[in-house]
Design an enzyme around this catalytic site. Structure first.
Site, PDB file in Angstrom:
ATOM      1  CE  LYS A   1      -6.177   4.217 -12.399  1.00 14.92           C
ATOM      2  NZ  LYS A   1      -4.781   4.291 -11.874  1.00 14.92           N
TER       3      LYS A   1
HETATM    4  C1  LIG Z   1      -3.941   5.362 -12.050  1.00 13.33           C
HETATM    5  C2  LIG Z   1      -2.786   5.489 -11.130  1.00 13.33           C
HETATM    6  C3  LIG Z   1      -2.098   6.708 -10.964  1.00 13.33           C
HETATM    7  C4  LIG Z   1      -2.444   7.950 -11.748  1.00 13.33           C
HETATM    8  O1  LIG Z   1      -3.682   8.480 -11.374  1.00 13.33           O
HETATM    9  P1  LIG Z   1      -4.422   9.511 -12.343  1.00 13.33           P
HETATM   10  O2  LIG Z   1      -5.731   9.788 -11.716  1.00 13.33           O
HETATM   11  O3  LIG Z   1      -4.553   8.823 -13.676  1.00 13.33           O
HETATM   12  O4  LIG Z   1      -3.554  10.730 -12.429  1.00 13.33           O
HETATM   13  C5  LIG Z   1      -1.047   6.764 -10.057  1.00 13.33           C
HETATM   14  N1  LIG Z   1      -0.667   5.659  -9.367  1.00 13.33           N
HETATM   15  C6  LIG Z   1      -1.292   4.484  -9.515  1.00 13.33           C
HETATM   16  C7  LIG Z   1      -0.807   3.325  -8.739  1.00 13.33           C
HETATM   17  C8  LIG Z   1      -2.376   4.347 -10.386  1.00 13.33           C
HETATM   18  O5  LIG Z   1      -2.981   3.167 -10.514  1.00 13.33           O
END
Ligand SMILES: *Cc1c(COP(=O)(O)O)cnc(C)c1O
Length: 433
Positions: A107
């Protein structure tokens, strides 16, 4: 760059409007009118470009002049200032490690790019923009770090007291500077409700410029396409390429769909989920039935009604056949996830976090079914040190904690306690803002 709402194809917004609004008022999601196809010359030369050069070319084409080249180059270089290793595991299987940013999860790409784009678009540098976010853990740290020290922006994070992990709390509540953490005596739902009330409160909105930074902001999707191009650039172009994406809200996978629309030859996506498998179910049956989320060990993917699903429909003009031919669905239980972590550690000496483990397993199973000579990349979305309690017993050993994470653990938390009550939040913001 112009954008429309998925609920109203003739609506028209600038990139700046879409970023600061986050969501259109009609309840749809912002999508770009034009998703440009990159020139052949770019793909022919891509192996000679760095990650940042690729990111610049991709965003320059996507933004279509909404930000001048020099400013955009600075935004990209400042936002994507960490490595993205592509680690070979089994034959034809690679781990694309997206967790080398400041919060050790993918993220960081979205949060860092969005924050710098917002800072660019704030015309009146005297006027401060207040970002308000409710978090149950990970979004808070990505947003806090993404905006840390960005001029013109103050971030207020609301989180439920005692309901986020120690490590998560330390990542967003020890920063100081332009980041304030409010420790709410209540639940995550209380925090979310208070934030919603703030956006609807006239007195507050008259006194300050409030905006959200939620994960469906279009500015968070664009940078999530960069690393698909980058992985392609480092692999044998002759082999068809599969990406397996551990998914919750499907923003990460959307980044890949944008890349494909921009001309990147991706053979297939694997949408890999935990027990929250509404999208794999949709891919099997054609029916989309959102339901309440269930808790799993891959908790950042515990989403029962993925908000980006509407964008998947939109990008394929609602054709179920097209969606099915592009995306394969897989889902796994916690037991399967844990078994994979143990097996991959034992056989390859590689430590997966619970989210990445689902990506790996989805890829393995897909490749075994398909039986063709393909290159497979799974997106590793978090560092295993963020999930010590789950991972360490499975590998019967210790996970090395990165220095910066350890450092945050040692810092005192600086959050301000607040009751789960909107009046208290308003009084606080009016006094401090
Ligand atoms: C947010 C997140 C996901 C999922 O990603 P999306 O874009 O919501 O599908 C997967 N793994 C981790 C570690 C995350 O923080």
């Amino acid at each position: 760059m112009r954008l429309y709402s998925t609920k109203n194809p003739s609506s028209d917004f600038s990139l700046k409007e879409a970023i600061f609004k986050g969501l259109p008022d009609d309840g749809g999601l912002f999508m770009p009118y034009v998703i440009p196809v990159l020139p052949n010359a770019f793909f022919e030369n891509i192996q000679n470009l760095s990650l940042q050069e690729i990111a610049f070319e991709v965003s320059k084409n996507m933004l279509q002049g909404a930000v001048p080249d020099d400013a955009l180059r600075n935004i990209v270089e400042d936002a994507i200032n960490f490595e993205v290793p592509l680690v070979p595991l089994d034959e034809n299987i690679y781990s694309l490690e997206l967790f080398h940013g400041p919060t050790y999860a993918f993220k960081d790409f979205g949060a860092r790019f969005m924050s710098r784009l917002m800072a660019y678009f704030i015309d009146n540098k005297q006027e401060e923009v207040n970002i308000l976010v409710a978090t149950s853990g990970d979004t808070g740290s990505a947003v806090a770090h993404g905006f840390l020290g960005v001029p013109g922006i103050h971030v207020t994070i609301l989180y439920p007291s005692g309901k986020v992990s120690d490590m998560q709390e330390k990542q967003f509540a020890t920063l100081g500077s332009n980041i304030t953490a409010l420790e709410v005596d209540g639940t995550f739902d209380d925090c979310q409700k208070m934030v919603k009330q703030a956006f609807n409160d006239q007195k507050l909105n008259a006194a300050m410029k409030l905006t959200s930074a939620n994960s469906i902001n279009i500015a968070r999707l664009i940078p999530q396409s960069f690393y698909y191009f980058y992985a392609y650039s480092r692999l044998d172009k002759r082999k068809p390429l599969v990406f397996s994406v551990p998914s919750g809200n499907f923003g990460n996978l959307l980044g890949g769909l944008l890349a494909k629309k921009m001309g990147l030859p991706i053979y297939k996506f694997v949408a890999a989920t935990n027990a929250n498998h509404v999208v794999p179910d949709y891919l099997a049956s054609g029916e989309f039935n959102p339901r309440p989320s269930v808790r799993t060990v891959s908790n950042a993917m515990d989403v029962g009604n993925p908000s980006n699903f509407e964008r998947i429909l939109n990008i394929f003009a609602e054709s179920f056949e097209d969606i099915k031919s592009n995306i394969d669905g897989k889902h796994y239980t916690d037991e399967e996830t844990k078994a994979i972590i143990t097996a991959v550690h034992k056989e390859q000496g590689y430590i997966l976090d619970p989210h990445s483990a689902i990506g790996y397993k989805g890829l393995k199973d897909y490749l075994a079914e398909e039986g063709k000579d393909l290159n497979g990349v799974f997106l590793s979305t978090a560092h295993p040190a963020k999930f010590l309690e789950v991972v360490e017993p499975l590998i019967d050993g210790e996970v090395q904690i990165p220095g910066a994470l350890q450092e945050a653990m040692n810092k005192p938390k600086q959050s301000k306690p607040i009751p789960a009550d909107f009046d208290a939040l308003r009084a606080y913001l009016l006094k401090e803002g």
